[in-house]
Design a protein around this motif. Structure first.
Motif, PDB file in Angstrom:
ATOM      1  N   THR A 237       0.841  -1.208   0.000  1.00 14.28           N
ATOM      2  CA  THR A 237       0.000   0.000   0.000  1.00 14.28           C
ATOM      3  C   THR A 237       0.871   1.251   0.000  1.00 14.28           C
ATOM      4  O   THR A 237       0.844   2.048   0.952  1.00 14.28           O
ATOM      5  CB  THR A 237      -0.940   0.006   1.222  1.00 14.28           C
ATOM      6  OG1 THR A 237      -0.143  -0.148   2.415  1.00 14.28           O
ATOM      7  CG2 THR A 237      -1.966  -1.105   1.127  1.00 14.28           C
ATOM      8  N   LYS A 239       2.245   5.045  -0.978  1.00 13.59           N
ATOM      9  CA  LYS A 239       1.509   6.308  -1.069  1.00 13.59           C
ATOM     10  C   LYS A 239       2.393   7.368  -1.710  1.00 13.59           C
ATOM     11  O   LYS A 239       3.565   7.511  -1.359  1.00 13.59           O
ATOM     12  CB  LYS A 239       1.063   6.759   0.319  1.00 13.59           C
ATOM     13  CG  LYS A 239       0.189   8.005   0.322  1.00 13.59           C
ATOM     14  CD  LYS A 239      -0.288   8.336   1.734  1.00 13.59           C
ATOM     15  CE  LYS A 239      -1.183   9.568   1.736  1.00 13.59           C
ATOM     16  NZ  LYS A 239      -1.676   9.900   3.102  1.00 13.59           N
ATOM     17  N   ASP A 268      -1.499  -1.643 -15.081  1.00 12.58           N
ATOM     18  CA  ASP A 268      -2.427  -0.727 -14.416  1.00 12.58           C
ATOM     19  C   ASP A 268      -3.821  -1.319 -14.604  1.00 12.58           C
ATOM     20  O   ASP A 268      -4.378  -1.297 -15.702  1.00 12.58           O
ATOM     21  CB  ASP A 268      -2.325   0.657 -15.056  1.00 12.58           C
ATOM     22  CG  ASP A 268      -3.087   1.718 -14.272  1.00 12.58           C
ATOM     23  OD1 ASP A 268      -3.951   1.348 -13.459  1.00 12.58           O
ATOM     24  OD2 ASP A 268      -2.812   2.913 -14.492  1.00 12.58           O
ATOM     25  N   GLY A 319      -4.523   3.637  -7.562  1.00 17.09           N
ATOM     26  CA  GLY A 319      -5.355   2.471  -7.814  1.00 17.09           C
ATOM     27  C   GLY A 319      -4.582   1.179  -7.663  1.00 17.09           C
ATOM     28  O   GLY A 319      -3.506   1.136  -7.052  1.00 17.09           O
ATOM     29  N   GLU A 320      -5.124   0.130  -8.247  1.00 13.70           N
ATOM     30  CA  GLU A 320      -4.540  -1.205  -8.114  1.00 13.70           C
ATOM     31  C   GLU A 320      -3.622  -1.507  -9.303  1.00 13.70           C
ATOM     32  O   GLU A 320      -3.969  -1.231 -10.452  1.00 13.70           O
ATOM     33  CB  GLU A 320      -5.645  -2.259  -8.032  1.00 13.70           C
ATOM     34  CG  GLU A 320      -5.142  -3.638  -7.637  1.00 13.70           C
ATOM     35  CD  GLU A 320      -6.276  -4.636  -7.450  1.00 13.70           C
ATOM     36  OE1 GLU A 320      -6.060  -5.656  -6.769  1.00 13.70           O
ATOM     37  OE2 GLU A 320      -7.379  -4.396  -7.999  1.00 13.70           O
ATOM     38  N   LYS A 336      -0.047  -8.078  -6.441  1.00 15.52           N
ATOM     39  CA  LYS A 336      -0.819  -6.852  -6.608  1.00 15.52           C
ATOM     40  C   LYS A 336      -0.547  -5.884  -5.459  1.00 15.52           C
ATOM     41  O   LYS A 336      -0.249  -6.292  -4.337  1.00 15.52           O
ATOM     42  CB  LYS A 336      -2.312  -7.162  -6.687  1.00 15.52           C
ATOM     43  CG  LYS A 336      -2.716  -7.890  -7.962  1.00 15.52           C
ATOM     44  CD  LYS A 336      -4.214  -8.130  -8.012  1.00 15.52           C
ATOM     45  CE  LYS A 336      -4.605  -8.847  -9.310  1.00 15.52           C
ATOM     46  NZ  LYS A 336      -6.062  -9.114  -9.370  1.00 15.52           N
ATOM     47  N   THR A 338      -1.843  -1.686  -4.047  1.00 10.70           N
ATOM     48  CA  THR A 338      -2.738  -0.537  -4.199  1.00 10.70           C
ATOM     49  C   THR A 338      -1.951   0.727  -3.891  1.00 10.70           C
ATOM     50  O   THR A 338      -1.497   0.927  -2.759  1.00 10.70           O
ATOM     51  CB  THR A 338      -3.947  -0.641  -3.253  1.00 10.70           C
ATOM     52  OG1 THR A 338      -4.666  -1.849  -3.540  1.00 10.70           O
ATOM     53  CG2 THR A 338      -4.870   0.555  -3.437  1.00 10.70           C
ATOM     54  N   TRP A 339      -1.761   1.558  -4.921  1.00  9.02           N
ATOM     55  CA  TRP A 339      -0.965   2.783  -4.758  1.00  9.02           C
ATOM     56  C   TRP A 339      -1.914   3.939  -4.442  1.00  9.02           C
ATOM     57  O   TRP A 339      -2.803   4.260  -5.229  1.00  9.02           O
ATOM     58  CB  TRP A 339      -0.177   3.078  -6.025  1.00  9.02           C
ATOM     59  CG  TRP A 339       1.108   3.813  -5.748  1.00  9.02           C
ATOM     60  CD1 TRP A 339       1.254   5.029  -5.168  1.00  9.02           C
ATOM     61  CD2 TRP A 339       2.431   3.343  -6.035  1.00  9.02           C
ATOM     62  NE1 TRP A 339       2.568   5.375  -5.063  1.00  9.02           N
ATOM     63  CE2 TRP A 339       3.330   4.351  -5.594  1.00  9.02           C
ATOM     64  CE3 TRP A 339       2.956   2.200  -6.616  1.00  9.02           C
ATOM     65  CZ2 TRP A 339       4.711   4.239  -5.726  1.00  9.02           C
ATOM     66  CZ3 TRP A 339       4.325   2.083  -6.752  1.00  9.02           C
ATOM     67  CH2 TRP A 339       5.191   3.091  -6.306  1.00  9.02           C
ATOM     68  N   LEU A 340      -1.703   4.536  -3.288  1.00  6.64           N
ATOM     69  CA  LEU A 340      -2.557   5.623  -2.834  1.00  6.64           C
ATOM     70  C   LEU A 340      -1.982   6.973  -3.250  1.00  6.64           C
ATOM     71  O   LEU A 340      -0.773   7.129  -3.416  1.00  6.64           O
ATOM     72  CB  LEU A 340      -2.707   5.574  -1.311  1.00  6.64           C
ATOM     73  CG  LEU A 340      -3.172   4.224  -0.735  1.00  6.64           C
ATOM     74  CD1 LEU A 340      -3.136   4.254   0.783  1.00  6.64           C
ATOM     75  CD2 LEU A 340      -4.555   3.877  -1.249  1.00  6.64           C
TER      76      LEU A 340
END
Length: 341
Positions: A237, A239, A268, A319-320, A336, A338-340
């Motif tokens: 995760t 950011k 993406d 997103g993921e 996978k 999830t980039w915040l």
């Protein structure tokens, strides 16, 4: 190769000019400067192995008159090495071909050599990916040499007899048939993707051959084997301007030292504009001694996530994402994240 009988068969065994490809000029002393496969092999093992030669056929001719001599020569050998491919002026500017198979009767010559029951090595010299379905399916070893220049024969002999361990990877995709063209690894998803090679009903697939290419982007074999450990990420995760480290352990599990090209791909999964199923975002070429292991690390930032959006702005979107690392575009492990924002 010591004390072995080796038959060299094919129209490119003693070829000289073809090794320079299309963008080259003829000079009076070309034959003295350019090393043919035959000359390279003679210099390498000519004193320790019994070498024989038969042309078999011309590069583009339809005549099979030379087949009988080629078969007779091959039957006296322990192993057959074939040199086939294109003429040097078949690839280049304004040289499109509607049929990109091996020209003339060369693949039929390969079939005749395979029918002898002898081990067959096929060396293909060309300026483009060719379609050679029978050869790809039946030949136990294929060396795709492209056009290697004036030292072609010495280079091919080094690889052929194991003095150099090949480590190249394909920079394009090889189709099974011309009907698959255009074919490339970074394609867009479809509304009805096939689940597998046998899924044919009302999906994006062919009814007469697999969707997969003959040889995928990034593919290439070695005289040793490389095993990949489990892919891991420093965080799932990240950011903003974070750096994600993707790590994987690569082991040379064979008996020979060698080089491997470890490849990083990113997908993406959901974006404001359609994105490819995967894109090459990095690679590292590493040398490993037999039995040696090394951890390979890729540093991933938002720079690897950027694309031109619908407003033609080069940017990234949160997103993921799917991170893939492996030995080719089709042989990867994935994780996978999830980039915040």
């Amino acid at each position: 190769a010591k004390n072995k009988k080796i038959a060299f068969i094919g129209p490119l065994v003693k070829s000289v000019r073809e090794h320079l490809g299309f963008w080259s000029f003829d000079w009076p002393d070309d034959t003295a400067r350019i090393v043919s496969l035959w000359d390279g092999v003679q210099a390498k093992v000519g004193k320790t192995a019994a070498l024989s030669y038969a042309k078999g056929c011309e590069l583009t001719d339809s005549s099979k008159q030379g087949f009988d001599e080629a078969i007779a020569t091959a039957m006296q050998a322990d192993v057959i090495v074939m040199a086939v491919g294109e003429t040097r002026d078949m690839s280049g500017e304004a040289k499109s071909r509607s049929n990109i198979g091996l020209p003339g009767v060369q693949e039929e010559l390969i079939k005749a050599m395979m029918a002898t029951g002898k081990p067959v090595v096929v060396m293909i010299s060309a300026g483009r990916p060719l379609v050679f379905d029978y050869t790809a399916t039946h030949a136990p070893a294929i060396l795709y040499t492209w056009w290697l220049g004036i030292e072609a024969g010495n280079a091919m002999a080094d690889v052929l007899f194991g003095d150099y361990n090949p480590s190249g990877k394909l920079p394009m995709t090889f189709p099974r048939s011309e009907g698959q063209i255009p074919i490339y690894y970074n394609y867009f998803n479809t509304g009805r993707p096939a689940k597998n090679e046998t899924d044919l009903n009302y999906v994006s697939s062919y009814t007469d051959l697999p969707n997969s290419p003959r040889y995928p982007f990034g593919f290439g074999l070695s005289y040793t084997n490389f095993n990949y450990g489990k892919l891991s990420l420093s965080t799932a995760t990240p950011k903003g301007a974070s750096i994600v480290k993707a790590r994987i352990l690569v082991t040379n599990s064979g008996t020979r030292d060698g080089e491997e090209v470890v490849q990083l791909y990113i997908r993406d999964i959901t974006a404001s504009a359609i994105r490819p199923m995967k894109e090459l975002k990095g690679f590292q070429k590493i040398f490993l001694k037999a039995g040696e292991s090394r951890e390979v690390t890729f540093n991933i930032s938002t720079a690897e996530l950027m694309f031109y959006n619908n407003d033609l702005k080069y940017d990234w979107e949160p997103g993921e994402f799917e991170i893939m690392v492996g030995t080719s575009s089709t042989q990867t492990q994935s994780v996978k994240l999830t980039w915040l924002k």
